[in-house]
Design a protein around this motif. Structure first.
Motif, PDB file in Angstrom:
ATOM      1  N   VAL A  81      41.281  34.296  38.877  1.00 29.31           N
ATOM      2  CA  VAL A  81      41.359  35.082  37.648  1.00 29.31           C
ATOM      3  C   VAL A  81      40.158  36.010  37.655  1.00 29.31           C
ATOM      4  CG1 VAL A  81      41.367  35.002  35.135  1.00 29.31           C
ATOM      5  CG2 VAL A  81      42.519  33.200  36.442  1.00 29.31           C
ATOM      6  N   ARG A  82      40.415  37.287  37.444  1.00 27.88           N
ATOM      7  CA  ARG A  82      39.315  38.248  37.488  1.00 27.88           C
ATOM      8  C   ARG A  82      38.266  37.945  36.425  1.00 27.88           C
ATOM      9  NH1 ARG A  82      43.226  42.019  38.041  1.00 27.88           N
ATOM     10  NH2 ARG A  82      43.625  42.440  40.222  1.00 27.88           N
ATOM     11  N   ALA A  83      37.011  38.148  36.781  1.00 25.19           N
ATOM     12  CA  ALA A  83      35.904  37.959  35.844  1.00 25.19           C
ATOM     13  C   ALA A  83      36.178  38.774  34.599  1.00 25.19           C
ATOM     14  CB  ALA A  83      34.591  38.377  36.488  1.00 25.19           C
ATOM     15  N   GLY A  84      35.812  38.217  33.469  1.00 22.52           N
ATOM     16  CA  GLY A  84      36.058  38.877  32.197  1.00 22.52           C
ATOM     17  C   GLY A  84      37.388  38.468  31.598  1.00 22.52           C
ATOM     18  N   GLY A  85      38.207  37.764  32.385  1.00 23.59           N
ATOM     19  CA  GLY A  85      39.483  37.284  31.877  1.00 23.59           C
ATOM     20  C   GLY A  85      39.293  35.993  31.110  1.00 23.59           C
ATOM     21  N   GLU A  86      40.402  35.434  30.662  1.00 24.79           N
ATOM     22  CA  GLU A  86      40.367  34.214  29.849  1.00 24.79           C
ATOM     23  C   GLU A  86      39.702  33.043  30.575  1.00 24.79           C
ATOM     24  OE1 GLU A  86      44.428  33.305  28.901  1.00 24.79           O
ATOM     25  OE2 GLU A  86      44.876  35.418  28.706  1.00 24.79           O
ATOM     26  N   ALA A  87      39.815  33.010  31.901  1.00 27.04           N
ATOM     27  CA  ALA A  87      39.299  31.864  32.648  1.00 27.04           C
ATOM     28  C   ALA A  87      37.969  32.151  33.322  1.00 27.04           C
ATOM     29  CB  ALA A  87      40.330  31.417  33.678  1.00 27.04           C
ATOM     30  N   GLY A  88      37.404  33.313  33.094  1.00 26.42           N
ATOM     31  CA  GLY A  88      36.057  33.592  33.559  1.00 26.42           C
ATOM     32  C   GLY A  88      35.865  33.795  35.043  1.00 26.42           C
ATOM     33  N   GLY A  89      36.882  34.166  35.791  1.00 28.49           N
ATOM     34  CA  GLY A  89      36.679  34.509  37.188  1.00 28.49           C
ATOM     35  C   GLY A  89      36.830  33.388  38.188  1.00 28.49           C
ATOM     36  N   GLY A  90      37.289  32.225  37.784  1.00 34.62           N
ATOM     37  CA  GLY A  90      37.431  31.116  38.729  1.00 34.62           C
ATOM     38  C   GLY A  90      38.817  31.031  39.335  1.00 34.62           C
ATOM     39  N   LEU A  91      38.952  30.133  40.312  1.00 36.44           N
ATOM     40  CA  LEU A  91      40.254  29.883  40.909  1.00 36.44           C
ATOM     41  C   LEU A  91      41.136  29.141  39.915  1.00 36.44           C
ATOM     42  CD1 LEU A  91      39.318  28.813  44.558  1.00 36.44           C
ATOM     43  CD2 LEU A  91      39.914  31.088  43.684  1.00 36.44           C
ATOM     44  N   ALA A  92      42.437  29.479  39.920  1.00 33.93           N
ATOM     45  CA  ALA A  92      43.359  28.891  38.957  1.00 33.93           C
ATOM     46  C   ALA A  92      44.602  28.302  39.607  1.00 33.93           C
ATOM     47  CB  ALA A  92      43.780  29.948  37.936  1.00 33.93           C
ATOM     48  N   GLY A  93      44.812  28.527  40.900  1.00 35.55           N
ATOM     49  CA  GLY A  93      46.003  28.012  41.557  1.00 35.55           C
ATOM     50  C   GLY A  93      46.203  28.660  42.902  1.00 35.55           C
ATOM     51  N   TYR A  94      47.453  28.606  43.371  1.00 35.26           N
ATOM     52  CA  TYR A  94      47.760  29.219  44.660  1.00 35.26           C
ATOM     53  C   TYR A  94      49.215  29.639  44.705  1.00 35.26           C
ATOM     54  CZ  TYR A  94      49.811  24.701  46.103  1.00 35.26           C
ATOM     55  OH  TYR A  94      50.564  23.557  46.194  1.00 35.26           O
ATOM     56  N   VAL A  95      49.511  30.530  45.637  1.00 30.62           N
ATOM     57  CA  VAL A  95      50.879  30.885  46.007  1.00 30.62           C
ATOM     58  C   VAL A  95      50.971  30.780  47.515  1.00 30.62           C
ATOM     59  CG1 VAL A  95      51.434  32.340  44.010  1.00 30.62           C
ATOM     60  CG2 VAL A  95      50.351  33.367  46.011  1.00 30.62           C
TER      61      VAL A  95
END
Length: 183
Positions: A81-95
């Motif tokens: 998730v890009r920095a500044g987004g709801e999750a603060g730039g961390g990894l959130a999953g995979y495809v």
């Protein structure tokens, strides 16, 4: 006149969506991904259990080495998730995509804390578009457990439709895709 088909690279090209960076998998991501994949609820439909760091790193090393079949590519991306987004730039999953010629089998997983925000839909749609334009894919297939309504909704949003085929208790979903026109 004979033509030569350029083989797809072992490491997939990255891609982006509105809020996500899909980064080619590297074993170094294992430590952070252990936390993303830690909730046992993620495995209700797909089976398995939360991985430990060493096992996840070993799996990522195997995946990054590529398929032993030279006609098949194992393409895997982590979702940041890009920095500044709801999750603060961390990894959130995979495809992921197993690409064989013009056909790809795809899958997606978004960690429990990031679910319900549209990340899986965004990532799956981005993956399908990316495979059509960068990977030469013309058919996309996914397998979805019949009880997993959220995953079925992601498949629909990514343009896939259910088929009458089943494999290992999961319904096969499929779509024909075409590359987006280049402006």
């Amino acid at each position: 006149m004979p033509t030569t088909v350029t083989p797809l690279p072992i490491t997939p090209p990255p891609f982006t969506t509105a809020r996500l960076d899909a980064l080619p998998l590297e074993p170094a991501y294992a430590e952070e991904m252990v936390d993303v994949l830690a909730d046992p609820a993620l495995y209700v439909f797909i089976g398995g259990e939360p991985p430990d760091p060493a096992a996840l790193r070993a799996r990522y090393e195997r995946q990054c080495a590529g398929s032993p079949d030279p006609g098949e590519r194992w393409w895997n991306w982590v979702l940041r998730v890009r920095a500044g987004g709801e999750a603060g730039g961390g990894l959130a999953g995979y495809v992921q995509a197993t690409v064989r010629g013009p056909r790809a089998e795809i899958g997606w997983v978004v960690g429990t804390p990031w679910q319900g925000r549209g990340y899986a839909t965004e990532a799956a749609k981005g993956l399908v578009a990316h495979l059509a334009s960068a990977g030469g894919v013309r058919e996309v297939v996914a397998h979805v457990h019949p009880g997993h309504a959220a995953s079925a909704a992601v498949a629909v949003a990514a343009g896939l439709g259910p088929t009458g085929e089943w494999e290992d208790g999961e319904r096969r979903w499929a779509a024909s895709v075409t590359p987006s026109p280049v402006p």
